[in-house]
Design a protein around this motif. Structure first.
Motif, short mmCIF file in Angstrom:
data_model
loop_
_atom_site.label_atom_id
_atom_site.label_comp_id
_atom_site.label_asym_id
_atom_site.label_seq_id
_atom_site.Cartn_x
_atom_site.Cartn_y
_atom_site.Cartn_z
N GLU A 485 0.83 -1.21 0.00
CA GLU A 485 0.00 0.00 0.00
C GLU A 485 0.86 1.26 0.00
N ALA A 486 2.08 1.16 0.52
CA ALA A 486 3.01 2.29 0.44
C ALA A 486 3.44 2.50 -1.01
N HIS A 487 3.74 1.40 -1.72
CA HIS A 487 4.05 1.52 -3.15
C HIS A 487 2.88 2.14 -3.91
N ARG A 488 1.66 1.71 -3.56
CA ARG A 488 0.48 2.20 -4.27
C ARG A 488 0.32 3.71 -4.08
N ALA A 489 0.46 4.14 -2.84
CA ALA A 489 0.31 5.58 -2.56
C ALA A 489 1.42 6.38 -3.25
N LEU A 490 2.66 5.88 -3.20
CA LEU A 490 3.77 6.58 -3.86
C LEU A 490 3.56 6.60 -5.37
N ALA A 503 6.28 6.29 -11.20
CA ALA A 503 4.99 5.60 -11.13
C ALA A 503 5.12 4.17 -11.63
N ARG A 504 5.82 3.99 -12.76
CA ARG A 504 6.02 2.64 -13.30
C ARG A 504 6.76 1.76 -12.30
N SER A 505 7.79 2.31 -11.69
CA SER A 505 8.58 1.55 -10.72
C SER A 505 7.73 1.10 -9.53
N GLU A 506 6.89 1.99 -9.02
CA GLU A 506 6.08 1.66 -7.84
C GLU A 506 5.01 0.63 -8.16
N PHE A 507 4.32 0.78 -9.29
CA PHE A 507 3.26 -0.18 -9.62
C PHE A 507 3.86 -1.53 -10.05
N SER A 508 5.04 -1.50 -10.65
CA SER A 508 5.72 -2.76 -10.99
C SER A 508 6.09 -3.52 -9.72
N ALA A 509 6.51 -2.78 -8.69
CA ALA A 509 6.87 -3.42 -7.42
C ALA A 509 5.66 -4.14 -6.81
#
Length: 536
Positions: A485-490, A503-509
């Protein structure tokens, strides 16, 4: 007891055919390309033989003939890493990624290299990048579980190990073993025992697995079964001091003091400085009434580890039995200093002080012991209240939960878990964000490494538009990489800021952890489309 540990991660060596398929390269059938592939195959053969010098020569020839071959760059990086040249390996892995970013193996190998170099955050990012590109890569998922364990992210490690087991890995016994250790750390003893028993069933001749099972059984207060498992570990590895020590502890739980003494003595023959062995042998000797022998062992224990409060307490108690109150006072005073929340050492110290006529000091120690016991009683009451409040919240009884949580933090103002639950209940009650933020900041003041506290503070700050939200969310991920959820918010914050790469990096994670997360996949598609549009 032994802390959980993971074996070194297996080095994944990708065969040529699958490597070319994964990166989607269309190698031109020129003479140089054919020669490059021949050198690459030779390098793989030498790598399998652990002939690193010849492997390096072959991979360098392959790269010289076809410098744009991502697979050859990756192989060269593997050989460099195995040769103890991690910095040069990192360069080659990065070049391989630059040539074909969709190629998973160099991301994984780069993660391994970063892990070895102590760059854990970079390693985690590369493991996640690997799993986004190739979700079925067991070694990467297993490596990420180890990285989570090192960070203290027990929940993340457990999730990943269970995912690995669902893929029926060839090293299943090891995974069951590590999962058992993690579950035991989390207090899930019944589940831990199931996993450790499975590990032993698969590999009954592993002393490490037998010992871990024995330790868990001892914690479960089944000393007979614990002695049996630890006895098997000792039979399999009779010269391992660790297993002898653990067997001695299980025998002590069973009340077999003759065998206990013998095993502790054997432990010390194998390793004269084995941690806590002198102390525990001294405790057994004291229990058996051999105070002089106990004192000798306990004096050695405090010499080996002057900060061992338990050894000093046991030594002081034994000295009192030998009617040596002055020396007892010295040891018990140190024990009380080293462990200020142990009332037992203060009660014993009070007894020693009374023996030498220092009545007023003895009374003072008894008062302190009483205060400590009251604090412990309050802490126990706070834990009960916290459990009850959690039950109320599950039933939707928010007011009842809030009442009990306020009682808990009043009894134990430094109890971070109670403050965190109070913040959650207050949020559900509709308290103003500023009030909840204040409680969450108190959680972090009390427990700076509380990942969930940083996450919830970051999410709330993000809703209020505070600039510091990103910092809290990033800190939560540093502490617990599994907090998607931290990745999602970021990621959403990056989308709003038109930072498409982030954004790509966070949603890929997120997708590395949960390939089926539809929201993350949709947001990733948006970021990719916007970034491609900007590039065009």
């Amino acid at each position: 007891m032994v802390s959980p540990s993971f074996k070194p991660m297996r080095q994944l060596v990708v065969l040529l055919a699958s490597a070319v398929a994964c990166c989607g390269l269309a190698i031109a059938q020129s003479t140089d390309a054919r020669s490059s592939r021949w050198h690459q195959r030779q390098g793989v053969a030498y790598l399998d033989q652990h002939n690193l010098a010849r492997a390096l020569d072959e991979f360098r020839s392959a790269v010289r003939l076809n410098p744009r071959d991502a697979a050859s760059r990756d192989y060269l990086g593997v050989a460099l890493a195995e040769s103890g040249q991690p910095d040069q390996a990192v360069v080659e892995f990065q070049k391989s990624i630059d040539l074909s970013d969709s190629f998973a193996p160099p991301h994984f190998h780069l993660g391994l290299a970063y892990d070895r170099m102590g760059r854990s955050s970079d390693a985690i990012a590369e493991y996640e990048a690997t799993l986004f590109r190739e979700p079925g890569l067991l070694d990467a998922r297993y490596a990420l579980s180890a990285a989570c364990w090192k960070r203290g992210d027990r929940a993340g490690a457990i999730t990943l190990l269970r995912q690995v087991l669902r893929q029926h890995p060839p090293f299943a016994a090891e995974v069951h073993y590590n999962l058992g250790l993690e579950l035991r750390e989390q207090g899930e003893l019944d589940e831990a025992l199931r996993e450790l028993k499975t590990a032993v069933e698969i590999e009954p001749h592993s002393p490490k697995f037998q010992a871990a099972l024995g330790q868990a059984l001892a914690e479960r207060e089944t000393p007979g079964a614990a002695v049996e498992a630890l006895g098997k570990a000792v039979a399999l590895a009779p010269n391992t001091a660790e297993y002898r020590y653990d067997l001695a502890e299980a025998l002590r739980l069973r009340g077999d003091f003759d065998a206990t003494q013998s095993e502790f003595q054997t432990t010390l023959k194998l390793d004269p400085r084995y941690p806590r062995a002198h102390r525990q042998l001294g405790v057994v000797l004291r229990q058996r009434g051999d105070y002089k022998a106990a004192v000798a062992q306990l004096e050695q224990a405090v010499t080996d580890d002057p900060q061992d409060a338990e050894a000093r307490y046991a030594l002081g108690s034994a000295l009192l039995k030998l009617n040596d109150p002055e020396r007892a006072i010295a040891q018990l005073s140190q024990a009380a200093r080293l462990d200020p929340y142990d009332s037992g050492s203060r009660i014993a110290l009070a007894g020693a002080l009374r023996k030498v006529g220092r009545t007023q000091e003895a009374q003072e120690q008894m008062k302190r012991a009483q205060t400590i016991d009251e604090l412990k009683a309050n802490a126990g009451r706070s834990r009960v209240l916290l459990g009850s409040a959690a039950d109320h919240l599950k039933k939707g009884e928010v007011d009842a939960a809030l009442d009990e949580l306020h009682q808990a933090v009043s009894l134990s103002p430094d109890y971070a878990d109670a403050h965190l639950e109070l913040a959650r209940a207050s949020m559900r009650k509709g308290a103003p964000p500023a009030e909840v933020i204040k409680i969450l900041r108190r959680v972090i003041d009390l427990k700076p490494d509380e990942a969930q506290g940083h996450l919830e503070l970051g999410l709330l700050l993000e809703r209020t538009g505070a600039a510091e939200a990103a910092g809290e969310l990033k800190r939560s991920l540093e502490l617990a990489p599994s907090l998607i959820e931290a990745h999602r918010a970021l990621g959403k914050m990056a989308l709003a800021a038109r930072d498409w790469a982030t954004a790509r990096s966070e949603f890929s994670a997120i997708l590395a952890w949960d390939w089926n997360d539809r929201d993350a996949r949709a947001e990733l598609s948006i970021a990719q489309a916007r970034q491609n549009h900007r590039s065009n």
